[in-house]
Design a protein around this motif. Structure first.
Motif, PDB file in Angstrom:
ATOM      1  N   GLN A  22       0.827  -1.212   0.000  1.00 56.47           N
ATOM      2  CA  GLN A  22       0.000   0.000   0.000  1.00 56.47           C
ATOM      3  C   GLN A  22       0.859   1.257   0.000  1.00 56.47           C
ATOM      4  O   GLN A  22       0.529   2.229  -0.671  1.00 56.47           O
ATOM      5  CB  GLN A  22      -0.934   0.017   1.203  1.00 56.47           C
ATOM      6  CG  GLN A  22      -2.145  -0.856   1.031  1.00 56.47           C
ATOM      7  CD  GLN A  22      -3.132  -0.641   2.155  1.00 56.47           C
ATOM      8  OE1 GLN A  22      -2.750  -0.456   3.305  1.00 56.47           O
ATOM      9  NE2 GLN A  22      -4.414  -0.668   1.812  1.00 56.47           N
ATOM     10  N   LEU A  23       1.951   1.227   0.757  1.00 51.99           N
ATOM     11  CA  LEU A  23       2.847   2.382   0.787  1.00 51.99           C
ATOM     12  C   LEU A  23       3.481   2.636  -0.580  1.00 51.99           C
ATOM     13  O   LEU A  23       3.855   3.760  -0.896  1.00 51.99           O
ATOM     14  CB  LEU A  23       3.940   2.185   1.839  1.00 51.99           C
ATOM     15  CG  LEU A  23       3.461   2.121   3.288  1.00 51.99           C
ATOM     16  CD1 LEU A  23       4.616   1.765   4.218  1.00 51.99           C
ATOM     17  CD2 LEU A  23       2.815   3.442   3.699  1.00 51.99           C
ATOM     18  N   GLU A  24       3.580   1.588  -1.379  1.00 50.52           N
ATOM     19  CA  GLU A  24       4.151   1.696  -2.729  1.00 50.52           C
ATOM     20  C   GLU A  24       3.073   1.904  -3.785  1.00 50.52           C
ATOM     21  O   GLU A  24       3.369   1.897  -4.975  1.00 50.52           O
ATOM     22  CB  GLU A  24       4.963   0.443  -3.047  1.00 50.52           C
ATOM     23  CG  GLU A  24       6.143   0.224  -2.127  1.00 50.52           C
ATOM     24  CD  GLU A  24       7.285   1.192  -2.385  1.00 50.52           C
ATOM     25  OE1 GLU A  24       7.458   1.639  -3.533  1.00 50.52           O
ATOM     26  OE2 GLU A  24       7.998   1.517  -1.417  1.00 50.52           O
ATOM     27  N   GLY A  25       1.804   2.038  -3.355  1.00 47.75           N
ATOM     28  CA  GLY A  25       0.717   2.323  -4.293  1.00 47.75           C
ATOM     29  C   GLY A  25      -0.046   1.119  -4.791  1.00 47.75           C
ATOM     30  O   GLY A  25      -0.890   1.247  -5.681  1.00 47.75           O
ATOM     31  N   ALA A  26       0.201  -0.064  -4.249  1.00 44.84           N
ATOM     32  CA  ALA A  26      -0.524  -1.276  -4.655  1.00 44.84           C
ATOM     33  C   ALA A  26      -1.708  -1.458  -3.708  1.00 44.84           C
ATOM     34  O   ALA A  26      -1.525  -1.639  -2.517  1.00 44.84           O
ATOM     35  CB  ALA A  26       0.396  -2.485  -4.606  1.00 44.84           C
ATOM     36  N   HIS A  27      -2.918  -1.424  -4.242  1.00 50.85           N
ATOM     37  CA  HIS A  27      -4.118  -1.548  -3.412  1.00 50.85           C
ATOM     38  C   HIS A  27      -4.917  -2.768  -3.854  1.00 50.85           C
ATOM     39  O   HIS A  27      -5.096  -3.003  -5.039  1.00 50.85           O
ATOM     40  CB  HIS A  27      -4.973  -0.287  -3.504  1.00 50.85           C
ATOM     41  CG  HIS A  27      -4.232   0.931  -3.040  1.00 50.85           C
ATOM     42  ND1 HIS A  27      -3.982   1.188  -1.713  1.00 50.85           N
ATOM     43  CD2 HIS A  27      -3.660   1.951  -3.733  1.00 50.85           C
ATOM     44  CE1 HIS A  27      -3.306   2.316  -1.602  1.00 50.85           C
ATOM     45  NE2 HIS A  27      -3.086   2.794  -2.821  1.00 50.85           N
ATOM     46  N   GLY A  28      -5.400  -3.544  -2.907  1.00 48.76           N
ATOM     47  CA  GLY A  28      -6.191  -4.737  -3.187  1.00 48.76           C
ATOM     48  C   GLY A  28      -5.325  -5.989  -3.188  1.00 48.76           C
ATOM     49  O   GLY A  28      -4.093  -5.924  -3.260  1.00 48.76           O
ATOM     50  N   GLU A  29      -5.994  -7.135  -3.094  1.00 51.20           N
ATOM     51  CA  GLU A  29      -5.292  -8.418  -3.014  1.00 51.20           C
ATOM     52  C   GLU A  29      -4.458  -8.695  -4.260  1.00 51.20           C
ATOM     53  O   GLU A  29      -3.305  -9.101  -4.171  1.00 51.20           O
ATOM     54  CB  GLU A  29      -6.289  -9.565  -2.794  1.00 51.20           C
ATOM     55  CG  GLU A  29      -6.975  -9.548  -1.454  1.00 51.20           C
ATOM     56  CD  GLU A  29      -6.026  -9.737  -0.290  1.00 51.20           C
ATOM     57  OE1 GLU A  29      -4.945 -10.327  -0.466  1.00 51.20           O
ATOM     58  OE2 GLU A  29      -6.362  -9.282   0.804  1.00 51.20           O
TER      59      GLU A  29
END
Length: 153
Positions: free
Chosen positions: A60-67
């Motif tokens: 999430q901190l790197e911008g990846a959201h969701g499974e």
């Protein structure tokens, strides 16, 4: 059917919670990364706590959201390590092989050492993998000519 019956409810629940297709385990990518990165030891070295929580938040901190995005993120990091440091990764695979055939049980949870002390059955040396595995392999070898005993046909 034998595989589909226990897997289907888990897959359905994962899909309901994450709104994405997750066959069995939501943290597949994370587990692959834990086992294949420059800090990997060949065992489950990350225990619940602050380090594990940081690892969970990392995508999430790197911008990846969701499974799906988290899974891709972790796989990408692990595959980068494998690609960029193939000799280190091969060494890690060797370490995992040695640990797999080790006669000593590798703790996979925080309670295992305590259980080994408290449970007499787990202290028996003949029940350890390093003792049982050679017998299992010998059984496979000697049973290979008998079709009715074959494990892999």
């Amino acid at each position: 059917m034998g595989v589909a019956l226990p897997v289907a409810p888990v897959t359905w629940r994962n899909a309901a919670i994450s709104r994405e297709f997750v066959l069995i385990q939501a943290r597949e990518g994370l587990n692959f990364f834990i086992g294949n990165n420059p800090d990997a030891t060949g065992t489950c070295y990350v225990r619940p706590g602050e380090a594990y929580d940081r690892l969970l938040r990392w995508p999430q901190l790197e911008g990846a959201h969701g499974e799906a995005a988290s899974k891709a993120f972790y796989y990408g990091k692990a595959l980068s390590f494998i690609r960029d440091e193939p000799m280190a990764w091969l060494g890690l695979l060797g370490q995992k092989l040695v640990l797999t055939w080790n006669a000593t049980e590798i703790p996979s949870g925080p309670d295992l050492p305590e259980l080994q002390i408290q449970t007499a059955l787990m202290q028996l040396p003949l029940l350890r993998f390093g003792v049982l595995a050679p017998f299992a392999l010998a059984g496979l070898w000697f049973g290979r000519k008998h079709r009715e005993l074959a494990v892999f046909t």
